[in-house]
Design a protein around this motif. Structure first.
Motif, short mmCIF file in Angstrom:
data_model
loop_
_atom_site.label_atom_id
_atom_site.label_comp_id
_atom_site.label_asym_id
_atom_site.label_seq_id
_atom_site.Cartn_x
_atom_site.Cartn_y
_atom_site.Cartn_z
N TYR A 35 -6.02 -0.65 -4.13
CA TYR A 35 -5.53 -1.86 -3.47
C TYR A 35 -5.60 -1.72 -1.95
O TYR A 35 -6.01 -2.66 -1.26
N LEU A 36 -5.21 -0.57 -1.42
CA LEU A 36 -5.23 -0.38 0.03
C LEU A 36 -6.63 -0.57 0.60
O LEU A 36 -6.80 -1.03 1.74
N HIS A 37 -7.66 -0.21 -0.17
CA HIS A 37 -9.04 -0.40 0.29
C HIS A 37 -9.35 -1.87 0.56
O HIS A 37 -10.27 -2.17 1.32
N THR A 38 -8.60 -2.78 -0.06
CA THR A 38 -8.89 -4.22 0.08
C THR A 38 -8.09 -4.86 1.21
O THR A 38 -8.25 -6.06 1.45
N THR A 39 -7.25 -4.10 1.90
CA THR A 39 -6.36 -4.70 2.89
C THR A 39 -6.92 -4.57 4.29
O THR A 39 -7.75 -3.71 4.58
N SER A 40 -6.40 -5.42 5.18
CA SER A 40 -6.76 -5.32 6.59
C SER A 40 -5.91 -4.31 7.34
O SER A 40 -6.21 -3.96 8.47
N PHE A 41 -4.83 -3.82 6.69
CA PHE A 41 -3.93 -2.88 7.38
C PHE A 41 -4.14 -1.42 6.97
O PHE A 41 -3.60 -0.52 7.62
N ALA A 42 -4.92 -1.16 5.92
CA ALA A 42 -5.14 0.22 5.50
C ALA A 42 -6.52 0.42 4.89
O ALA A 42 -6.71 1.26 4.02
N ALA A 43 -7.50 -0.35 5.34
CA ALA A 43 -8.87 -0.20 4.85
C ALA A 43 -9.43 1.15 5.29
O ALA A 43 -9.04 1.69 6.34
N PRO A 44 -10.36 1.73 4.54
CA PRO A 44 -10.87 3.07 4.88
C PRO A 44 -11.40 3.19 6.30
O PRO A 44 -11.18 4.22 6.96
N ARG A 82 8.15 1.58 1.38
CA ARG A 82 8.59 1.98 2.72
C ARG A 82 7.99 3.33 3.11
O ARG A 82 7.50 3.51 4.23
N ALA A 83 8.00 4.27 2.17
CA ALA A 83 7.43 5.59 2.45
C ALA A 83 5.93 5.50 2.70
O ALA A 83 5.39 6.16 3.60
N LEU A 84 5.25 4.65 1.94
CA LEU A 84 3.81 4.47 2.12
C LEU A 84 3.52 3.82 3.46
O LEU A 84 2.59 4.23 4.18
N ARG A 85 4.30 2.81 3.83
CA ARG A 85 4.11 2.15 5.12
C ARG A 85 4.31 3.13 6.28
O ARG A 85 3.55 3.14 7.25
N GLU A 86 5.33 3.98 6.17
CA GLU A 86 5.58 4.98 7.22
C GLU A 86 4.41 5.96 7.34
O GLU A 86 4.05 6.38 8.45
N LEU A 87 3.82 6.32 6.21
CA LEU A 87 2.66 7.21 6.25
C LEU A 87 1.47 6.52 6.94
O LEU A 87 0.79 7.14 7.78
N ILE A 88 1.22 5.27 6.60
CA ILE A 88 0.15 4.53 7.26
C ILE A 88 0.39 4.48 8.77
O ILE A 88 -0.52 4.69 9.58
N GLN A 89 1.63 4.23 9.16
CA GLN A 89 1.96 4.14 10.59
C GLN A 89 1.79 5.49 11.28
O GLN A 89 1.41 5.54 12.46
N ARG A 90 2.04 6.57 10.57
CA ARG A 90 1.84 7.89 11.18
C ARG A 90 0.37 8.13 11.50
O ARG A 90 0.04 8.76 12.51
N TYR A 91 -0.51 7.56 10.70
CA TYR A 91 -1.94 7.72 10.95
C TYR A 91 -2.49 6.68 11.94
O TYR A 91 -3.38 6.99 12.74
N LEU A 92 -1.99 5.45 11.85
CA LEU A 92 -2.62 4.34 12.58
C LEU A 92 -1.76 3.76 13.70
O LEU A 92 -2.23 2.88 14.43
N GLY A 93 -0.52 4.22 13.83
CA GLY A 93 0.35 3.67 14.85
C GLY A 93 1.35 2.70 14.24
O GLY A 93 1.21 2.24 13.10
N HIS A 152 -9.66 9.53 6.81
CA HIS A 152 -9.32 8.75 5.63
C HIS A 152 -9.02 9.63 4.41
O HIS A 152 -8.05 9.39 3.69
N GLN A 153 -9.82 10.65 4.19
CA GLN A 153 -9.57 11.50 3.02
C GLN A 153 -8.23 12.21 3.14
O GLN A 153 -7.48 12.34 2.15
N ALA A 154 -7.90 12.68 4.34
CA ALA A 154 -6.60 13.32 4.53
C ALA A 154 -5.46 12.34 4.25
O ALA A 154 -4.45 12.70 3.60
N PHE A 155 -5.62 11.11 4.73
CA PHE A 155 -4.60 10.09 4.43
C PHE A 155 -4.48 9.87 2.94
O PHE A 155 -3.36 9.83 2.39
N GLU A 156 -5.59 9.71 2.23
CA GLU A 156 -5.52 9.44 0.80
C GLU A 156 -4.89 10.60 0.04
O GLU A 156 -4.15 10.38 -0.92
N ASP A 157 -5.17 11.83 0.44
CA ASP A 157 -4.55 12.98 -0.22
C ASP A 157 -3.04 12.93 -0.06
O ASP A 157 -2.29 13.15 -1.03
#
Length: 289
Positions: free
Chosen positions: A235-244, A175-186, A251-256
């Motif tokens: 794993y995230l690199h292989t997805t359609s929802f969090a690919a680089p 859940r925390a990871l998903r919220e972080l992705i959403q903060r970057y990508l909507g 992207h580097q800021a997100f990964e950090d």
């Protein structure tokens, strides 16, 4: 062998590009099939003298690789994918373990796949098992099932399988990871660079009910996986929802941030995923075989 040299018509260019970029990473970071699912599929083929597998959306060849070990009599593998780079990974994984089993790699959209005509004197190798693992949602489902009805053996089974993703898994760290992705990508879940994810209009069960393979049983296999934080990023690199490429220069800021978040949630360096691997096993009704 691989055919054709040019993909069948209808290949979505963005979809092929998405998988091409992730092929090597996919082979390294995507989880394989759980043992319970492998045993279920192997039991379908065990009493056949020269069983044939047709794997649609084969990716890096996880399904045929698992069944090659579990079914020593496996005679032929037909592996289909939209990405030639994925097929290259599948070839690298499968060729060393083939033994007497033969392999054909097919660069095609699943619903328009057609087997090569046999050479004079050769018998038709109709598949005894048709599999779609974590791939059916990318396909024209009714078209795939109609194709399977054309090519599969009379008593063949179709297996549609999968276990969601770390986006759908419900745990504190996901859940925390998903919220972080959403903060970057909507807020909307992305599905590549050009669109957002939309839920299928029909369930897999509805597709199967309207197909020739409407004798369906559901099998649920519990799975416990442990991830290291760095493996989750892979794993995230292989997805359609969090690919680089979705993050571009961020992207580097997100990964950090993601790595720090994952380390904070890890216990003894591990993140636990309690998943359910679902197999819909479908056959033609007894009287239609």
């Amino acid at each position: 062998m691989t055919y054709p040299d040019v993909p069948f018509p209808g290949l979505p260019p963005e979809q092929e590009a998405l998988f091409a970029a992730a092929a090597a990473t996919y082979a390294r970071y995507r989880p394989g099939l759980p043992d319970g699912a492998v045993h279920l599929l192997a039991d379908i083929l065990r009493d056949r003298s020269t069983p044939v597998l047709l794997d649609l959306g084969t990716g890096t060849g996880q399904v045929p690789l698992a069944l090659r070990s579990a079914v020593p009599a496996l005679a032929h593998i037909e592996a289909v994918d939209v990405s030639p780079q994925m097929l290259d990974q599948a070839r690298d994984a499968l060729v060393p373990v083939l033994g007497r089993c033969t392999l054909t790699l097919v660069h095609a959209v699943a619903d328009v796949y057609a087997p090569l005509a046999p050479l004079p004197g050769e018998e038709v190798r109709a598949p005894d098992l048709v599999t779609c693992c974590r791939s059916y949602h990318w396909m024209d489902g009714p078209g795939v099932l109609a194709m399977a009805d054309r090519v599969a053996a009379p008593d063949a089974a179709v297996a549609i399988m999968g276990d969601g993703s770390l986006w759908t898994h419900d745990a504190d760290w996901t859940r925390a990871l998903r919220e972080l992705i959403q903060r970057y990508l909507g807020a909307e879940r992305r599905a590549g660079t050009r669109r957002s994810y939309t839920e299928p209009r029909r369930s897999y069960e509805e597709d199967l009910a309207d197909s020739a393979f409407n004798d369906v049983t559901e099998h649920l296999v519990p799975v416990t996986r442990t991830w290291a934080p760095q493996e989750v990023l892979g794993y995230l690199h292989t997805t359609s929802f969090a690919a680089p490429e979705l993050f571009a220069e961020r992207h580097q800021a997100f990964e950090d941030e993601a790595l720090a978040l994952l380390h904070a949630h890890a216990v003894d360096g591990c993140l636990v995923e309690e998943a359910t691997f679902r197999v819909l096993l479908a056959r033609r009704p007894e009287g239609a075989r």
